[in-house]
Design a protein around this motif. Structure first.
Motif, short mmCIF file in Angstrom:
data_model
loop_
_atom_site.label_atom_id
_atom_site.label_comp_id
_atom_site.label_asym_id
_atom_site.label_seq_id
_atom_site.Cartn_x
_atom_site.Cartn_y
_atom_site.Cartn_z
N GLY A 210 44.14 47.13 47.62
CA GLY A 210 42.86 47.51 48.20
C GLY A 210 41.91 48.12 47.19
N LYS A 211 42.35 48.23 45.93
CA LYS A 211 41.53 48.87 44.91
C LYS A 211 41.61 48.09 43.59
N LYS A 212 40.62 48.32 42.75
CA LYS A 212 40.64 47.75 41.40
C LYS A 212 41.37 48.74 40.49
N ASP A 213 42.68 48.80 40.66
CA ASP A 213 43.47 49.81 39.95
C ASP A 213 44.62 49.17 39.17
N LYS A 214 45.45 50.01 38.56
CA LYS A 214 46.58 49.52 37.78
C LYS A 214 47.60 48.79 38.64
N GLY A 215 47.71 49.22 39.90
CA GLY A 215 48.65 48.56 40.80
C GLY A 215 48.30 47.10 41.01
N THR A 216 47.04 46.83 41.25
CA THR A 216 46.60 45.44 41.40
C THR A 216 46.79 44.67 40.09
N ALA A 217 46.40 45.28 38.97
CA ALA A 217 46.53 44.62 37.68
C ALA A 217 47.99 44.33 37.34
N LEU A 218 48.89 45.23 37.72
CA LEU A 218 50.31 45.03 37.45
C LEU A 218 50.85 43.85 38.24
N GLN A 219 50.42 43.72 39.49
CA GLN A 219 50.86 42.57 40.29
C GLN A 219 50.33 41.27 39.72
N ILE A 220 49.12 41.29 39.19
CA ILE A 220 48.57 40.10 38.52
C ILE A 220 49.45 39.71 37.34
N ILE A 221 49.89 40.68 36.56
CA ILE A 221 50.77 40.41 35.42
C ILE A 221 52.08 39.79 35.88
N VAL A 258 48.25 32.85 27.10
CA VAL A 258 46.84 33.23 26.99
C VAL A 258 46.40 33.92 28.28
N MET A 259 46.80 33.35 29.41
CA MET A 259 46.50 33.99 30.68
C MET A 259 47.11 35.37 30.77
N LEU A 260 48.35 35.47 30.31
CA LEU A 260 49.05 36.75 30.36
C LEU A 260 48.35 37.78 29.48
N PHE A 261 47.85 37.35 28.35
CA PHE A 261 47.09 38.24 27.48
C PHE A 261 45.89 38.84 28.21
N PHE A 262 45.14 37.99 28.89
CA PHE A 262 43.97 38.48 29.62
C PHE A 262 44.38 39.34 30.82
N ALA A 263 45.55 39.07 31.39
CA ALA A 263 46.04 39.90 32.48
C ALA A 263 46.34 41.31 31.98
N PHE A 264 46.93 41.40 30.79
CA PHE A 264 47.20 42.72 30.20
C PHE A 264 45.89 43.43 29.82
N ARG A 265 44.90 42.65 29.38
CA ARG A 265 43.60 43.25 29.08
C ARG A 265 42.96 43.85 30.33
N SER A 274 36.76 41.85 31.98
CA SER A 274 38.14 41.40 31.76
C SER A 274 38.61 40.50 32.90
N ALA A 275 38.22 40.83 34.13
CA ALA A 275 38.59 40.01 35.29
C ALA A 275 37.98 38.62 35.17
N ARG A 276 36.74 38.55 34.72
CA ARG A 276 36.09 37.25 34.56
C ARG A 276 36.78 36.41 33.49
N LYS A 277 37.18 37.03 32.40
CA LYS A 277 37.87 36.29 31.35
C LYS A 277 39.21 35.75 31.85
N LEU A 278 39.91 36.55 32.66
CA LEU A 278 41.17 36.10 33.23
C LEU A 278 40.94 34.95 34.20
#
Length: 303
Positions: A210-221, A258-265, A274-278
């Motif tokens: 529900g937020k643009k936080d590390k939790g969401t980014a971690l799931q993306i990774i 490459v996708m994973l790199f942008f996910a970590f970014r 960063s979201a747009r690049k991913l």
């Protein structure tokens, strides 16, 4: 008088065509058709251009119908969001009845076209429309789990092509389904990250936390890693007729990296840039991954 009326008619038809492309989401539909054709080429022993045309036409109709139904259902919510308020129905350029007519006609044309290929293909196409419009769409305002549900119809096209070519469902189309299934999470969540403020205006709950936080980014990774693994599984020789050479697998794995790199970014910076690049990396990945699969089958000397 004629010199005045003709441009007006021309403008009217061009606007209607533009609205048709908008309500069917032409870019999305074309990308789905591309995935279906790639799946067909992978599953076909002999290529039939009639079958390719039926698959392309039927696939576009099915995606277009799903998007039209979606925009009818969400017309009031679309009017609240900047990116969607100018769509044909919320803007008033198209009535709900006109939109429904387009959706129904495309549904019929799509199912019939895919049925000419084989009944299984038509069945999966119909299931895709049902899940997208009747399950995914209403869930978008209720729970972030809607993205999980929406990943099922979204993962069907790559698989659908194989079924269209072989009239069989097994480990091969199942693997293609899983590749596109896991790919959708980093792709869509990157997009949802960029559009989060607008989505909230419409009451949509698209990010997993529900937020643009590390939790969401971690799931993306995590989902990106799963996508990378599943994408190269055919190199192990355990997916039936779906094969992948070692060089092709290496190329696909690097593209996933490459996708994973942008996910970590995104995890590090947590910003829209960063979201747009991913998101852009994900679009590039799914396209070229499918191209590599097809080339690896038909021109193995390249790899």
């Amino acid at each position: 008088m004629k010199t005045v009326i003709k441009p007006a008619k021309s403008t009217s038809w061009s606007m209607r065509f533009a609205d048709f492309k908008e309500i069917t989401k032409v870019r999305l539909a074309v990308s789905v058709v591309f995935s279906s054709l790639a799946g067909y080429l992978l599953g076909a022993d002999e290529i039939s251009f009639v079958s390719l045309l039926l698959l392309a036409f039927g696939g576009y109709c099915m995606v277009g119908a799903s998007n039209a139904y979606n925009q009818i259902i969400e017309k009031d919510l679309d009017a609240l969001m900047k990116r969607t308020m100018n769509r044909p129905i919320p803007s008033g350029r198209m009535s709900v009845n006109q939109g429904m007519t387009i959706a129904v006609v495309l549904t019929v044309l799509g199912v019939v076209s895919l049925y000419f290929l084989n009944p299984k293909t038509a069945m999966f196409g119909a299931i895709s429309i049902f899940l997208y419009t009747s399950v995914y769409t209403p869930l978008k305002t209720m729970t972030p789990l809607s993205v999980f549900v929406g990943a099922f119809p979204g993962a069907i096209p790559f698989m659908l092509g194989w079924v269209a070519a072989s009239n069989e469902f097994g480990i091969e189309p199942g693997t293609l389904f899983m590749i596109q299934f896991f790919w959708q999470f980093p792709h869509f969540w990157a997009l949802a990250w960029m559009l989060d403020d607008d989505y909230k205006k419409g009451g949509f709950k698209m990010l997993p936390t529900g937020k643009k936080d590390k939790g969401t980014a971690l799931q993306i990774i995590m989902y990106t890693i799963w996508m990378m693994v599943i994408s190269v599984v055919p190199v192990l020789g355990i997916t039936g007729r779906l094969q992948l050479s070692i060089p092709a697998a290496v190329i696909i794995f690097i593209m996933g990296g490459v996708m994973l790199f942008f996910a970590f970014r995104l995890y590090e910076k947590r910003d829209n840039v960063s979201a747009r690049k991913l998101m852009l990396a994900s679009v590039t990945y799914i396209t070229f991954m499918q191209v590599v699969y097809v080339l690896d089958k038909y021109i193995p000397a390249l790899f």
